[in-house]
Write a protein that holds these residues in place. Structure first.
Motif, mmCIF file in Angstrom:
data_model
loop_
_atom_site.group_PDB
_atom_site.id
_atom_site.type_symbol
_atom_site.label_atom_id
_atom_site.label_comp_id
_atom_site.label_asym_id
_atom_site.label_seq_id
_atom_site.Cartn_x
_atom_site.Cartn_y
_atom_site.Cartn_z
ATOM 1 N N MET A 1 0.773 -1.003 0.103
ATOM 2 C CA MET A 1 0.108 -0.072 -0.050
ATOM 3 C C MET A 1 0.573 1.257 0.085
ATOM 4 O O MET A 1 0.539 2.199 -0.677
ATOM 5 N N TYR A 39 -9.612 2.926 -3.316
ATOM 6 C CA TYR A 39 -9.074 1.855 -2.127
ATOM 7 C C TYR A 39 -9.527 0.548 -2.353
ATOM 8 O O TYR A 39 -9.072 -0.166 -1.881
ATOM 9 N N ARG A 42 -7.185 -1.965 -3.554
ATOM 10 C CA ARG A 42 -5.556 -1.785 -3.175
ATOM 11 C C ARG A 42 -5.039 -3.118 -3.257
ATOM 12 O O ARG A 42 -3.895 -3.283 -3.357
#
Length: 315
Positions: A1, A39, A42
């Protein structure tokens, strides 16, 4: 990340928030759904980059850290298609694999139909081929009180959501959409009332994940998110005789509530969908729900990377 890089790219008068990881000419563009955001990809972005691809995800206009459109109540799917093409141009990407989840599958399909020269392959999760408009989802067949009908009604979702903070709204939607049954409210209740406040988050969705989503939606609010997809799905976008000829993959959780939309399971299992996507493979994940890419990231990553590697020969 921590290796994912963030920037804002000027597209059509708006600054769109873009997340990227990986380098090279082989690009994969990820398109989120609701209540998702960049997100939600991810796990896939890191895996795809590790496999040698350039992974790009962005917040749709009006979502997360992207600018709001000048007239949010007039935003529509054609805007998203235009944004995708302009973003590819801005990033110097001639052709890309497109991966769409939930309503993000719709602009993936539309780009593949309208701009086939920009698309190397299409992967969608949670939604088979659908083009918005009169021949898309048959709203008249949906049960009264269904969330799509409620959220398409101007002002209703705003009042429903407005009773809670943004973090609670995202929590409730994630819990609700994990279920395999359709989300139908009674005459005297709203969609948010369908989730007991004591219900825990699913085990694969952490409090940190919830915080990440809440922070992004606190920035953007829900105005554009309710317009696109819910309030522009019946517009006629002028797409006639739609067909996606690019190699395609549909990943569907068998416990995804979308399987219970009228006619959808038959549409997939009997191969009717292949009338529109002749080069489509369908994979059903027995325990998968509507958030299958977050629920089972390792398995989904393997399916995506296998598809990408198989179809890189067309590069």
């Amino acid at each position: 990340m921590e290796k994912i890089e963030h920037s804002h790219v000027q597209v059509g008068g708006l600054k769109l928030h873009v997340a990227e990881i990986g380098t090279g000419p082989k690009a994969v563009l990820f398109l989120h759904g609701f209540p998702e955001i960049w997100y939600s990809w991810r796990h896939q972005m890191v895996a795809v980059a590790d496999a040698g691809f350039r992974a790009v995800a962005f917040d749709f206009r009006g979502y997360g850290l992207s600018d709001q459109p000048p007239e949010p109540k007039r935003a529509n799917f054609k805007d998203l298609v235009d944004d995708i093409v302009a973003l590819l141009d801005s990033l110097g990407i001639d052709k890309a694999f497109v991966v769409g989840k939930d309503f993000g599958a719709v602009p993936a399909f539309m780009v593949s139909v309208i701009h086939p020269e920009r698309v190397l392959g299409v992967i969608t999760l949670g939604i088979p081929f659908l083009i918005p408009g009169p021949v898309g989802i048959q709203f008249q067949l949906l049960p009264k009180g269904f969330y799509i009908l409620r959220w398409a009604e101007p002002g209703r979702a705003e009042a429903d959501f407005g009773r809670f903070d943004v973090k609670t709204v995202i929590r409730k939607i994630y819990i609700l959409f994990c279920r395999s049954e359709l989300q139908v409210a009674g005459d005297n209740e709203e969609i948010m009332d369908l989730v007991d406040p004591s219900t825990p988050l699913p085990p694969w969705f952490t409090e940190d994940d919830l915080d990440a989503y809440a922070t992004l939606y606190e920035n953007s609010g829900f105005t554009t998110a309710l317009q696109v997809p819910y309030r522009c799905s019946q517009m006629d976008y002028g797409v006639t005789n739609p067909k996606v000829t690019a190699p395609s993959l549909l990943i569907m959780g068998e416990k995804d509530y979308f399987m219970k939309f009228p006619g959808i399971e038959e549409y997939m299992r009997k191969g009717i969908v292949k009338q529109f996507m002749p080069n489509l493979d369908i994979i059903f994940m027995p325990e998968g729900n509507h958030f299958v890419q977050e629920q089972f990231p390792v398995q989904v990553n393997e399916l995506i990377i296998s598809f990408l590697n198989k179809n890189c020969t067309t590069w």
